[in-house]
Design a protein around this motif. Structure first.
Motif, PDB file in Angstrom:
ATOM      1  N   GLY A 232      48.603 -18.530  -9.626  1.00 16.81           N
ATOM      2  CA  GLY A 232      49.516 -17.574  -8.935  1.00 16.81           C
ATOM      3  C   GLY A 232      49.415 -16.162  -9.087  1.00 16.81           C
ATOM      4  O   GLY A 232      50.524 -15.554  -8.732  1.00 16.81           O
ATOM      5  N   GLU A 233      48.398 -15.568  -9.225  1.00 18.96           N
ATOM      6  CA  GLU A 233      48.150 -14.114  -9.077  1.00 18.96           C
ATOM      7  C   GLU A 233      48.006 -13.562  -7.676  1.00 18.96           C
ATOM      8  O   GLU A 233      48.010 -12.266  -7.605  1.00 18.96           O
ATOM      9  N   ALA A 243      46.557 -31.330  13.704  1.00 16.45           N
ATOM     10  CA  ALA A 243      45.475 -32.132  13.217  1.00 16.45           C
ATOM     11  C   ALA A 243      44.437 -32.651  14.725  1.00 16.45           C
ATOM     12  O   ALA A 243      43.499 -32.785  14.521  1.00 16.45           O
ATOM     13  N   ASP A 244      45.234 -33.278  15.652  1.00 13.34           N
ATOM     14  CA  ASP A 244      44.491 -33.818  16.775  1.00 13.34           C
ATOM     15  C   ASP A 244      43.571 -32.830  17.481  1.00 13.34           C
ATOM     16  O   ASP A 244      42.815 -33.151  18.070  1.00 13.34           O
ATOM     17  N   SER A 245      44.382 -31.537  17.717  1.00 14.56           N
ATOM     18  CA  SER A 245      43.573 -30.580  18.457  1.00 14.56           C
ATOM     19  C   SER A 245      42.667 -29.618  17.813  1.00 14.56           C
ATOM     20  O   SER A 245      42.159 -28.683  18.417  1.00 14.56           O
ATOM     21  N   SER A 246      43.179 -29.425  16.482  1.00 17.23           N
ATOM     22  CA  SER A 246      42.396 -28.543  15.882  1.00 17.23           C
ATOM     23  C   SER A 246      43.004 -27.065  16.191  1.00 17.23           C
ATOM     24  O   SER A 246      42.351 -26.029  15.708  1.00 17.23           O
ATOM     25  N   THR A 247      44.176 -26.849  16.825  1.00 17.70           N
ATOM     26  CA  THR A 247      44.779 -25.787  17.052  1.00 17.70           C
ATOM     27  C   THR A 247      45.393 -24.963  16.116  1.00 17.70           C
ATOM     28  O   THR A 247      46.361 -25.485  15.024  1.00 17.70           O
ATOM     29  N   VAL A 248      45.084 -23.746  15.687  1.00 18.06           N
ATOM     30  CA  VAL A 248      45.700 -22.987  14.724  1.00 18.06           C
ATOM     31  C   VAL A 248      47.317 -22.529  15.197  1.00 18.06           C
ATOM     32  O   VAL A 248      47.268 -21.539  16.020  1.00 18.06           O
ATOM     33  N   LEU A 249      48.250 -23.313  14.544  1.00 12.91           N
ATOM     34  CA  LEU A 249      49.483 -22.873  15.137  1.00 12.91           C
ATOM     35  C   LEU A 249      50.218 -21.723  14.422  1.00 12.91           C
ATOM     36  O   LEU A 249      50.762 -20.885  14.855  1.00 12.91           O
ATOM     37  N   LEU A 250      49.632 -21.373  13.262  1.00 17.79           N
ATOM     38  CA  LEU A 250      50.182 -20.228  12.375  1.00 17.79           C
ATOM     39  C   LEU A 250      49.000 -19.541  11.430  1.00 17.79           C
ATOM     40  O   LEU A 250      48.115 -20.537  10.973  1.00 17.79           O
ATOM     41  N   LYS A 251      48.981 -18.295  11.609  1.00 17.41           N
ATOM     42  CA  LYS A 251      47.818 -17.619  10.878  1.00 17.41           C
ATOM     43  C   LYS A 251      48.403 -16.636   9.964  1.00 17.41           C
ATOM     44  O   LYS A 251      49.034 -15.403  10.633  1.00 17.41           O
ATOM     45  N   GLN A 252      48.715 -16.728   8.618  1.00 14.97           N
ATOM     46  CA  GLN A 252      49.526 -15.859   7.917  1.00 14.97           C
ATOM     47  C   GLN A 252      48.581 -15.062   6.938  1.00 14.97           C
ATOM     48  O   GLN A 252      47.899 -15.959   5.978  1.00 14.97           O
ATOM     49  N   LEU A 253      48.319 -13.755   7.026  1.00 16.16           N
ATOM     50  CA  LEU A 253      47.553 -13.120   5.948  1.00 16.16           C
ATOM     51  C   LEU A 253      48.341 -12.775   4.756  1.00 16.16           C
ATOM     52  O   LEU A 253      49.283 -12.468   4.675  1.00 16.16           O
ATOM     53  N   GLY A 254      47.506 -13.541   3.653  1.00 12.60           N
ATOM     54  CA  GLY A 254      48.177 -13.508   2.387  1.00 12.60           C
ATOM     55  C   GLY A 254      47.990 -11.958   1.722  1.00 12.60           C
ATOM     56  O   GLY A 254      47.641 -10.978   2.203  1.00 12.60           O
ATOM     57  N   TYR A 255      48.393 -11.874   0.360  1.00 11.74           N
ATOM     58  CA  TYR A 255      48.501 -10.561  -0.165  1.00 11.74           C
ATOM     59  C   TYR A 255      47.654 -10.619  -1.487  1.00 11.74           C
ATOM     60  O   TYR A 255      47.662 -11.300  -2.585  1.00 11.74           O
ATOM     61  N   LYS A 256      46.347 -10.293  -1.352  1.00 10.64           N
ATOM     62  CA  LYS A 256      45.194 -10.574  -2.252  1.00 10.64           C
ATOM     63  C   LYS A 256      44.572  -9.517  -2.784  1.00 10.64           C
ATOM     64  O   LYS A 256      43.944  -8.419  -2.360  1.00 10.64           O
ATOM     65  N   THR A 257      45.023  -9.040  -3.889  1.00 13.47           N
ATOM     66  CA  THR A 257      44.524  -7.585  -4.496  1.00 13.47           C
ATOM     67  C   THR A 257      43.293  -7.806  -5.637  1.00 13.47           C
ATOM     68  O   THR A 257      42.741  -6.952  -5.953  1.00 13.47           O
ATOM     69  N   LEU A 258      43.211  -8.929  -6.098  1.00  9.94           N
ATOM     70  CA  LEU A 258      42.176  -9.626  -6.983  1.00  9.94           C
ATOM     71  C   LEU A 258      41.414 -10.965  -6.808  1.00  9.94           C
ATOM     72  O   LEU A 258      42.083 -11.776  -6.266  1.00  9.94           O
ATOM     73  N   ALA A 259      40.363 -10.897  -7.344  1.00 11.67           N
ATOM     74  CA  ALA A 259      39.563 -12.252  -7.460  1.00 11.67           C
ATOM     75  C   ALA A 259      38.954 -12.538  -8.641  1.00 11.67           C
ATOM     76  O   ALA A 259      38.748 -11.560  -9.627  1.00 11.67           O
ATOM     77  N   TYR A 779      55.960 -12.736  -5.842  1.00 13.02           N
ATOM     78  CA  TYR A 779      54.730 -12.178  -5.514  1.00 13.02           C
ATOM     79  C   TYR A 779      54.263 -11.664  -6.660  1.00 13.02           C
ATOM     80  O   TYR A 779      54.156 -10.119  -6.734  1.00 13.02           O
ATOM     81  N   PRO A 780      53.558 -12.147  -7.707  1.00 15.39           N
ATOM     82  CA  PRO A 780      53.000 -11.589  -8.915  1.00 15.39           C
ATOM     83  C   PRO A 780      51.989 -10.595  -8.697  1.00 15.39           C
ATOM     84  O   PRO A 780      51.746  -9.642  -9.423  1.00 15.39           O
ATOM     85  N   GLU A 781      51.151 -10.541  -7.412  1.00 14.51           N
ATOM     86  CA  GLU A 781      50.222  -9.458  -7.273  1.00 14.51           C
ATOM     87  C   GLU A 781      51.072  -8.177  -7.218  1.00 14.51           C
ATOM     88  O   GLU A 781      50.381  -7.016  -7.337  1.00 14.51           O
ATOM     89  N   SER A 803      54.433 -16.432 -17.162  1.00 11.25           N
ATOM     90  CA  SER A 803      53.573 -15.987 -16.095  1.00 11.25           C
ATOM     91  C   SER A 803      53.415 -14.477 -15.846  1.00 11.25           C
ATOM     92  O   SER A 803      52.599 -13.886 -15.351  1.00 11.25           O
ATOM     93  N   THR A 804      54.719 -13.953 -15.777  1.00  7.86           N
ATOM     94  CA  THR A 804      54.923 -12.386 -15.584  1.00  7.86           C
ATOM     95  C   THR A 804      54.321 -11.699 -16.691  1.00  7.86           C
ATOM     96  O   THR A 804      53.514 -10.657 -16.743  1.00  7.86           O
ATOM     97  N   HIS A 805      54.610 -12.285 -18.225  1.00  9.28           N
ATOM     98  CA  HIS A 805      53.983 -11.479 -19.100  1.00  9.28           C
ATOM     99  C   HIS A 805      52.275 -11.328 -19.193  1.00  9.28           C
ATOM    100  O   HIS A 805      51.843 -10.377 -19.340  1.00  9.28           O
ATOM    101  N   ARG A 806      51.758 -12.621 -18.719  1.00  9.62           N
ATOM    102  CA  ARG A 806      50.051 -12.428 -18.543  1.00  9.62           C
ATOM    103  C   ARG A 806      49.859 -11.683 -17.239  1.00  9.62           C
ATOM    104  O   ARG A 806      48.792 -10.928 -17.303  1.00  9.62           O
ATOM    105  N   ALA A 807      50.765 -11.539 -16.297  1.00  9.63           N
ATOM    106  CA  ALA A 807      50.376 -10.634 -15.177  1.00  9.63           C
ATOM    107  C   ALA A 807      50.291  -9.272 -15.516  1.00  9.63           C
ATOM    108  O   ALA A 807      49.423  -8.653 -15.142  1.00  9.63           O
ATOM    109  N   ILE A 808      51.348  -8.872 -16.381  1.00  8.90           N
ATOM    110  CA  ILE A 808      51.557  -7.628 -16.744  1.00  8.90           C
ATOM    111  C   ILE A 808      50.178  -6.981 -17.844  1.00  8.90           C
ATOM    112  O   ILE A 808      49.562  -6.110 -17.325  1.00  8.90           O
ATOM    113  N   ALA A 809      49.834  -8.139 -18.580  1.00  7.28           N
ATOM    114  CA  ALA A 809      48.720  -7.839 -19.443  1.00  7.28           C
ATOM    115  C   ALA A 809      47.656  -7.542 -18.620  1.00  7.28           C
ATOM    116  O   ALA A 809      46.584  -6.536 -19.024  1.00  7.28           O
ATOM    117  N   ARG A 810      47.240  -8.659 -17.825  1.00  9.13           N
ATOM    118  CA  ARG A 810      46.223  -8.433 -16.693  1.00  9.13           C
ATOM    119  C   ARG A 810      46.067  -6.839 -16.062  1.00  9.13           C
ATOM    120  O   ARG A 810      45.005  -6.674 -15.741  1.00  9.13           O
TER     121      ARG A 810
END
Length: 829
Positions: A232-233, A243-259, A779-781, A803-810
């Protein structure tokens, strides 16, 4: 006992597992093996069987004779006795983790893992229940459930590392939370077969999940290994696909700061002590990019369609896009698939009478309700909404079309369904199994109460009061934001289910919030971690966490119980000022005592008229057309100061009792003049004479961005950023309207810049700055930014503390590494 010829030293290779091996390898490994042998891209590997687990338990020299026959005994534990439960869990887990493998077994493990030709390996739990001694209504948890019960281990491809990771998984079976789980569901320990799937780990481009619901695919994707997504970081990229047409109905860019990525191979002697995976910060360019290219997305969609054709239209799986060592080209691998979905599909198409609805929890630490009914049921999805907290509930629905009229009494354990929920429903919420509302968002008071009380809830479920009938038996899945009706399955064929099984009584069980948080390994952080509270019942759980205090004690929610569900104005009207002060002292002092000498920031009454009309006496107040911007906060103190002055009297008497750790937090301050008025009243109450006392104000009105220096000059000693109101006012979005929920995003650049500006200004004027809204938990990021900008403290709801404690430490660790390794730069850039 017959065993397949493919096993060597109790190891089962994925490409050779047969149907007869299913009980030994567990459901997860069995399904992956079946797909691998049909040509699907599953990472190869081997399974250490459940028999190995039992054999290892038999080699342990147990100090307590109670555990001597653990592998075959039922080990009944009084799960209501938390001390006994914790002690037994501690003893068993320590014994397993410290017990050695024989040299022969270590050599066998070494031979097997070396054949994987990878410097790092992953160990995934694969569970099954021994047939013949388990009720047919009990099913095996899928990977979503197992994620919260038994964690995947990643380690170096060295025999000692693999052996220790293997023991870590085995010992998780006996965690206090899991022992509670097994026993409450009637699963005896000797029925559990815990196998472990061992696979090589490769450098990953991206990873994610796919959930298939009939006509729609939901794809999540993030950079690197799936670790950041699992923890959840990050907020992943999200795609909705027809499903039947493979049409992308929604595309939402996430918030990704680390990997996370695999660490380059270290010299063998150093590997055990050195992390085999490491987080890394994503560049601004990567953060703006999707984790999947258009070509990769289309390939994943086509792969999903192929899998649906093979397995059916209801399934969930995890995937990783890694790099082929030879061709250096991307390749897609299926890493996990949820056997519960497959079992559910088979039960619908083949033999509905033989399988019941899954009643397993999501593995969250939230309070959840489940049914022990053995009567088979069919699950029909009705609608979806926004999840609040986590957990599942199965219970009878009680539908209310007019939430202003609060019923005097309803039976405990029902799921409440209503257009919206206001804080005056608190007594009924406490006795409910779950909440479903048509209106409201993540930051509404109903959502806040559900999170603190650990009750599964879904908000923004449009037309819920029309689609759900009073008395319906429903499944509220707060993990997925889905609501389903449960209906009896067709009659079972004769002898399909025994009379004894059919005679089981239907009941609703309440699985309480996990009271055994894994806090023993939480690191020390420089950023303080506070908790948001309002209910005295939460103090026992809060005491188990290493908290620095209460960052937000909500007066209006606390007072619902303190004042017997009566509006404060009614107490004033009846001349019961003395009794009101006594009630406030009694409640506030319990929080002060529980946390003493750590600070408790009491936020005085913020009474929005529409939320408290259902309280006795609340209907006499004038109705406002826009209560969100109406007579609330410190403006109401100026116009009607009597209630505020009684609050100050209560705080002064609490200080006289010796609890000088209670401080005042003023809500929704619009102007410096309002603050000056309040500070004068605080001084008149004698609170400023105590040098320990602090007067803070909520930073939630945008004018604070320009006027904070003036507030400091007027005597403000600290601020707490209320990200809920600040976001809605900056973006012009009503946070209580689910139709606008998607736009209410604290990650919006305007909101983040406002928060950064408030933190910078507070540091410039040398006052502490906290944040107590929903943003860090949702949004822990964002925590990376808060720490980098210099936030003094973060205050979150009880369910997000660990989870917030660990996110702060990281975040602090990453900041430290950057400062040590990178050229100097401005601290708040």
């Amino acid at each position: 006992m017959f065993r397949s010829a493919v096993t060597v030293d109790n190891f089962y290779w994925l490409d050779q597992i047969q149907t007869s091996d299913r009980a030994f390898v567990g459901e997860q490994a069995f399904y992956l093996s079946s797909l691998l042998q049909k040509g699907y891209p599953v990472i190869p590997g081997f399974v250490i069987s459940g028999e190995d687990f039992r054999d290892f338990l038999g080699t342990i020299n147990w100090l307590d004779p109670l555990f001597a026959d653990l592998s075959s005994s039922s080990l009944y534990i009084d799960i209501e006795n938390s001390r006994q439960l914790q002690e037994i869990a501690r003893q068993i887990r320590q014994s397993i983790q410290s017990a050695p493998f024989s040299d022969e077994r270590l050599a066998q493990i070494d031979t097997a893992v070396k054949s994987l030709r990878s410097s790092v390996v992953m160990l995934r739990p694969s569970l099954s229940l021994r047939s013949g001694i388990v009720r047919r209504s009990v099913q095996v948890p899928g990977f979503n459930e197992l994620r919260g019960l038994l964690e995947t281990q990643i380690c170096w491809n060295e025999p000692e590392s693999v052996a220790q990771s293997l023991k870590n998984i085995w010992s998780e079976i006996f965690r206090a939370r899991n022992l509670f789980y097994w026993q409450r569901l009637g699963i005896q320990l000797q029925t559990i077969n815990l196998a472990v799937l061992v696979q090589p780990a490769y450098p990953a481009i991206s990873a994610g999940t796919v959930q298939v619901r009939n006509t729609t695919f939901t794809i999540q994707a993030s950079w690197g290994l799936g670790v950041a997504l699992m923890r959840g970081e990050v907020s992943p990229d999200v795609y909705q696909v027809q499903a039947d047409s493979s049409t992308v109905l929604l595309k939402q860019l996430g918030y990704k700061t680390l990997a996370y990525q695999i660490t380059e191979a270290a010299p063998a002697p150093a590997r055990v002590a050195e992390a085999c995976i490491q987080p890394y910060s994503l560049s601004e360019e990567q953060q703006r990019q999707s984790a999947l290219t258009e070509t990769q997305l289309q390939a994943l969609i086509q792969f999903t369609r192929t899998l649906v054709a093979e397995l059916g239209s209801t399934l969930a799986f995890e995937w990783v896009l890694d790099v082929d060592k030879i061709s250096a080209s991307p390749r897609l691998h299926l890493t996990q698939i949820d056997p519960l979905y497959l079992a559910g599909r088979r039960s619908e198409t083949q033999s509905r009478a033989r399988s019941g609805t899954s009643r397993f929890l999501s593995g969250s630490s939230q309070q959840s309700t489940l049914s022990a009914a053995s009567t088979p049921e069919i699950q029909k999805q009705l609608l979806a909404g926004t999840s609040v907290g986590r957990g599942r509930a199965i219970a009878t629905a009680k539908v209310f079309t007019n939430p202003i009229k609060i019923p005097i009494n309803i039976a405990s354990g029902a799921i409440l369904v209503l257009p919206f929920v206001t804080p005056d429903w608190l007594p009924l919420i406490k006795r409910s199994a779950g909440i479903i509302t048509e209106q409201g968002g993540m930051t509404s008071h109903g959502a806040i109460l559900a999170r603190e009380l650990g009750i599964p809830a879904i908000v923004g479920a449009v037309n819920a009061t029309q689609l759900i009938r009073n008395g319906d038996r429903i499944l509220l899945d707060s993990d997925r934001g889905e609501i389903s009706r449960l209906e009896p399955a067709p009659p079972a064929p004769l002898n399909a289910v025994s009379d004894r099984e059919m005679a089981d009584q239907t009941a609703n069980y309440l699985l309480p919030m996990d009271t055994t948080p894994a806090v023993s390994d939480l690191p020390i952080t420089g950023t303080q971690l506070f908790v948001n509270l309002s209910q005295i019942e939460s103090l026992e759980i809060a005491a188990k966490y290493p908290l620095d205090g209460v960052g937000l004690l909500r007066a209006e929610l606390m007072a619902i119980s303190a004042l017997d569900q009566q509006h404060p104005s009614l107490w004033l009207k009846r001349g019961q000022q003395v009794e009101l002060v006594d009630r406030l002292i009694n409640h506030i002092s319990q929080f002060a005592k529980a946390f003493f000498p750590q600070p408790v920031f009491y936020r005085s009454f913020d009474l929005r008229t529409h939320e408290f009309q259902g309280l006795e006496g609340g209907d006499a107040l004038p109705v406002e057309t826009n209560p969100m911007l109406g007579m609330r906060g410190t403006l109401s103190y100026q116009r009607h100061p009597e209630l505020f002055e009684l609050e100050l009297l209560a705080l002064a008497q609490i200080h006289q009792q010796g609890y000088d750790n209670v401080h005042l937090l003023l809500p929704f301050v619009r102007t410096v003049e309002e603050f000056t008025f309040c500070r004068q009243r605080v001084e008149q109450a004698g609170l400023l004479h105590n040098h320990h006392f602090q007067l803070w104000l909520m930073a939630e009105v945008p004018s604070m961005l320009l006027l904070l220096p003036d507030y400091v000059k007027a005597g403000a000693q600290g601020i707490s950023i209320g990200s809920n109101d600040l976001t809605q006012l900056i973006l012009g979005i009503d946070r209580d309207r689910p139709q606008m929920a998607q736009g209410l995003d604290e990650r919006h650049p305007a909101v983040l810049r406002a928060i950064a500006h408030l933190i910078r200004t507070a540091r410039q004027y040398q006052i502490p700055c906290s944040i107590c809204g929903q943003a860090p938990a949702q949004y822990p990021e964002i925590i990376d930014h808060l720490v980098r900008w210099g936030i003094s403290s973060i205050s979150v709801d009880l369910n997000a503390v660990e989870s917030t404690h660990r996110a702060i430490a990281r975040a602090e660790q990453r900041l430290l590494l950057e400062r040590n390794c990178d050229p100097p730069r401005e601290e708040l850039s």
